[in-house]
Motif scaffolding. Structure first.
Motif, PDB file in Angstrom:
ATOM      1  N   HIS A  41       0.812  -1.218   0.000  1.00 35.71           N
ATOM      2  CA  HIS A  41       0.000   0.000   0.000  1.00 35.71           C
ATOM      3  C   HIS A  41       0.844   1.265   0.000  1.00 35.71           C
ATOM      4  CE1 HIS A  41      -3.981  -1.729   0.362  1.00 35.71           C
ATOM      5  NE2 HIS A  41      -3.495  -2.612   1.205  1.00 35.71           N
ATOM      6  N   ALA A  56       0.646   4.159  -2.714  1.00 39.50           N
ATOM      7  CA  ALA A  56       0.322   5.535  -2.333  1.00 39.50           C
ATOM      8  C   ALA A  56       1.370   6.502  -2.871  1.00 39.50           C
ATOM      9  CB  ALA A  56       0.215   5.649  -0.812  1.00 39.50           C
ATOM     10  N   LEU A  95       0.587   6.994  -6.522  1.00 36.50           N
ATOM     11  CA  LEU A  95      -0.629   7.804  -6.673  1.00 36.50           C
ATOM     12  C   LEU A  95      -0.355   9.265  -6.346  1.00 36.50           C
ATOM     13  CD1 LEU A  95      -3.479   5.594  -5.153  1.00 36.50           C
ATOM     14  CD2 LEU A  95      -3.018   6.062  -7.552  1.00 36.50           C
ATOM     15  N   LEU A 148      -0.802  12.296  -8.819  1.00 38.10           N
ATOM     16  CA  LEU A 148      -1.715  13.381  -8.452  1.00 38.10           C
ATOM     17  C   LEU A 148      -1.022  14.732  -8.600  1.00 38.10           C
ATOM     18  CD1 LEU A 148      -4.477  14.162  -7.375  1.00 38.10           C
ATOM     19  CD2 LEU A 148      -3.673  13.759  -5.064  1.00 38.10           C
ATOM     20  N   THR A 190       4.126   6.848  12.699  1.00 38.78           N
ATOM     21  CA  THR A 190       3.931   6.507  11.291  1.00 38.78           C
ATOM     22  C   THR A 190       3.871   5.003  11.043  1.00 38.78           C
ATOM     23  OG1 THR A 190       6.290   6.742  10.990  1.00 38.78           O
ATOM     24  CG2 THR A 190       4.938   8.621  10.370  1.00 38.78           C
ATOM     25  N   ARG A 191       4.243   4.211  12.050  1.00 39.84           N
ATOM     26  CA  ARG A 191       4.187   2.763  11.815  1.00 39.84           C
ATOM     27  C   ARG A 191       2.749   2.271  11.713  1.00 39.84           C
ATOM     28  NH1 ARG A 191       8.050   0.934  16.495  1.00 39.84           N
ATOM     29  NH2 ARG A 191       7.134   2.869  17.270  1.00 39.84           N
ATOM     30  N   PHE A 245       0.378   4.044  10.335  1.00 42.37           N
ATOM     31  CA  PHE A 245      -0.287   4.848   9.303  1.00 42.37           C
ATOM     32  C   PHE A 245      -1.155   3.967   8.400  1.00 42.37           C
ATOM     33  CE2 PHE A 245      -0.618   7.273   5.385  1.00 42.37           C
ATOM     34  CZ  PHE A 245      -0.916   8.532   5.879  1.00 42.37           C
ATOM     35  N   HIS A 273      -2.043   3.118   5.344  1.00 42.17           N
ATOM     36  CA  HIS A 273      -1.670   3.342   3.946  1.00 42.17           C
ATOM     37  C   HIS A 273      -2.814   3.054   2.985  1.00 42.17           C
ATOM     38  CE1 HIS A 273       2.568   4.224   4.409  1.00 42.17           C
ATOM     39  NE2 HIS A 273       2.636   3.300   5.342  1.00 42.17           N
ATOM     40  N   ASN A 274      -3.639   2.031   3.313  1.00 43.08           N
ATOM     41  CA  ASN A 274      -4.705   1.692   2.366  1.00 43.08           C
ATOM     42  C   ASN A 274      -5.768   2.789   2.303  1.00 43.08           C
ATOM     43  OD1 ASN A 274      -5.396   1.075   4.965  1.00 43.08           O
ATOM     44  ND2 ASN A 274      -6.725  -0.638   4.417  1.00 43.08           N
ATOM     45  N   PHE A 306      -5.228   5.957   2.951  1.00 38.52           N
ATOM     46  CA  PHE A 306      -4.577   7.084   2.293  1.00 38.52           C
ATOM     47  C   PHE A 306      -4.583   6.877   0.778  1.00 38.52           C
ATOM     48  CE2 PHE A 306      -0.438   9.394   1.346  1.00 38.52           C
ATOM     49  CZ  PHE A 306      -1.006  10.651   1.426  1.00 38.52           C
ATOM     50  N   ALA A 307      -4.298   5.636   0.350  1.00 35.13           N
ATOM     51  CA  ALA A 307      -4.302   5.330  -1.086  1.00 35.13           C
ATOM     52  C   ALA A 307      -5.702   5.506  -1.666  1.00 35.13           C
ATOM     53  CB  ALA A 307      -3.794   3.910  -1.327  1.00 35.13           C
ATOM     54  N   LEU A 364      -6.200   9.213  -2.127  1.00 35.50           N
ATOM     55  CA  LEU A 364      -5.385   9.700  -3.240  1.00 35.50           C
ATOM     56  C   LEU A 364      -5.976   9.271  -4.576  1.00 35.50           C
ATOM     57  CD1 LEU A 364      -1.697   9.158  -2.063  1.00 35.50           C
ATOM     58  CD2 LEU A 364      -2.947  11.297  -2.224  1.00 35.50           C
ATOM     59  N   ASN A 422      -8.530  -3.494  -1.892  1.00 36.11           N
ATOM     60  CA  ASN A 422      -9.127  -3.352  -0.564  1.00 36.11           C
ATOM     61  C   ASN A 422     -10.427  -4.124  -0.390  1.00 36.11           C
ATOM     62  OD1 ASN A 422      -7.037  -1.721   0.003  1.00 36.11           O
ATOM     63  ND2 ASN A 422      -8.192   0.171   0.161  1.00 36.11           N
TER      64      ASN A 422
END
Lengths: 278, 278
Positions: A83, A87, A90, A94, B78-79, B81, B83-84, B86-87, B90, B134
């Motif tokens: 992911h 990201a 993307l 973007l 941030t560990r 975070f 990501h999915n 956020f993706a 985006l 997802n």
């Protein structure tokens, strides 16, 4: 490795599509009032302006179509899907897409300079979030003459993000500023792109293989579409590229720089961070 | 929950910025030749066209600035975070940004219909990859009269992605087709957006809270910028919205539909998949 072969095939096709589309769409631009006259030539014929939007769109579409292929292996078992890398791609797309829009809007509407300064910074925001999450190394190497006072490296914290936001503004305007000579903006972009690609290929065997593969996935289709544009923009220019091309090029270089260099800086200056993350 | 309060504050500011920018930028559009004459009115004054690009840009910039806030908590560690998610955001923004570009290009250049059909599908590609990774639920509920033959649900596999790609084309053109009456396109978009927001608020307490919060993060700034546009597009129109607005609106609805409904369908039709993932 095989993804690079696929992107080369895609890029060759993208070259021919761009090369084919530009003459076809010329009249569309002239009819819309998007044309200029080459001031350094005797002939006063109308030359279509902002053709960079054609190469920019083909460039983006090429990468869009490439997404299912580059992440193809991971699509079979979606639990292992990267992911964070997705990201990154993307966010890069973007930012480039925003600059394509801004550049085209600038060509059509002649935006005032305050929008031109503000919008690239905003467009790079998703990229900065990706950088923060995935790397967050804000340490810079101090130039040799200053090391006596500051040490060999300094963590500049939040200022690093301000710097990266301004890098996007710098890159876009750095290419734009060379306007006026047939083929100069596109020519220098081709040379920059080629040098990045050569560097990436040389580094492919190194420890940052992933970063340089990522860079190649973006730079190869960029080079292909830009070469097709150069063919038509070469002296005597049959098309003008407009701000659109400059903005897209600048942002493409900025995006690749931010994401690739960050892999490097991460591995060199904050290896403790990686250990901590692993 | 507090992110919704923040996005409401952002959206109120976005409303006033859009409302303020539209009259200021009108002359820019008329000077660029982007204007039309209202055929149903006696006055033959020039009315700026494609003003949807202003509300669209403010809408995008609002969400860009909102990104560091919505993911703010996760930026501290941030560990963890997401990501999915956020993706997802985006990919949604990328699709909307592409349509903003395509719509504006269509207003300026009068693109041929084949590009209008092809490009929205390509623009929805990153979103489809996100959906695949997802959710990947391709089961549809069969209408009652056909259940006797097909059962209550059918897995249509790859065709589901073809359907979603075409949903983007449908949504964009469904709004565009109402052009011709002052305020109709924008008015119906406001009503659709409001109904989605009411549905989201009603569902906020339910099990799909995350999906509906995501939807609100996109729909509230969309509604705010669209209301500002409606104020100027209301009879007698002082601005025309152009294809730009229709494309952006259509894609925004398609994006929210694809991502929110997918959360629902995932929870209902493939709970085994979630268990497996957890």
């Amino acid at each position: 490795m095989w993804t690079i072969i696929v992107i080369i095939i895609f890029s060759v096709i993208a070259y021919f599509i761009t090369d084919n589309l530009i003459p076809k769409l010329k009249d569309l631009f002239i009819n819309a009032g998007l044309y200029g006259v080459d001031l350094c030539k005797i002939s006063k014929e109308k030359i279509p302006e902002a053709i960079g939007v054609v190469s920019g769109c083909v460039f983006l579409v090429t990468i869009f179509l490439f997404i299912p292929i580059v992440f193809g292996n991971n699509l079979i078992d979606t639990r292992l899907f990267p992911h964070n890398e997705f990201a990154e791609l993307l966010a890069a797309l973007l930012s480039i897409c925003c600059m394509l829009l801004l550049g085209f809007a600038d060509d059509v509407l002649d935006l005032r300079w305050k929008y031109k300064l503000l919008l690239p910074t905003v467009a790079s925001l998703p990229l900065l979030v990706v950088y923060y999450v995935n790397f967050n190394s804000t340490t810079i190497i101090v130039p040799v003459p200053l090391r006596h006072f500051l040490g060999s490296s300094v963590n500049i914290g939040f200022l690093y993000y301000v710097y990266m936001g301004m890098l996007a503004v710098f890159c876009t305007n750095a290419i734009n500023i060379l306007a006026g000579i047939n083929g100069l903006e596109v020519g220098q972009s081709v040379i920059i792109a080629m040098s990045i690609i050569i560097f990436d290929i040389l580094e492919l065997g190194g420890e940052q293989q992933k970063a340089h593969t990522f860079s190649l996935h973006i730079m190869i289709p960029y080079l292909a579409t830009t070469l097709a544009l150069l063919k038509h923009n070469w002296y005597p220019s049959k098309v003008f590229i407009g701000d659109t091309f400059c903005y897209v090029s600048g942002m493409t270089f900025a995006v690749v720089a931010i994401l690739v260099i960050s892999y490097h800086s991460m591995s060199k200056t904050s290896s403790s961070q990686i250990l901590c993350r692993d």
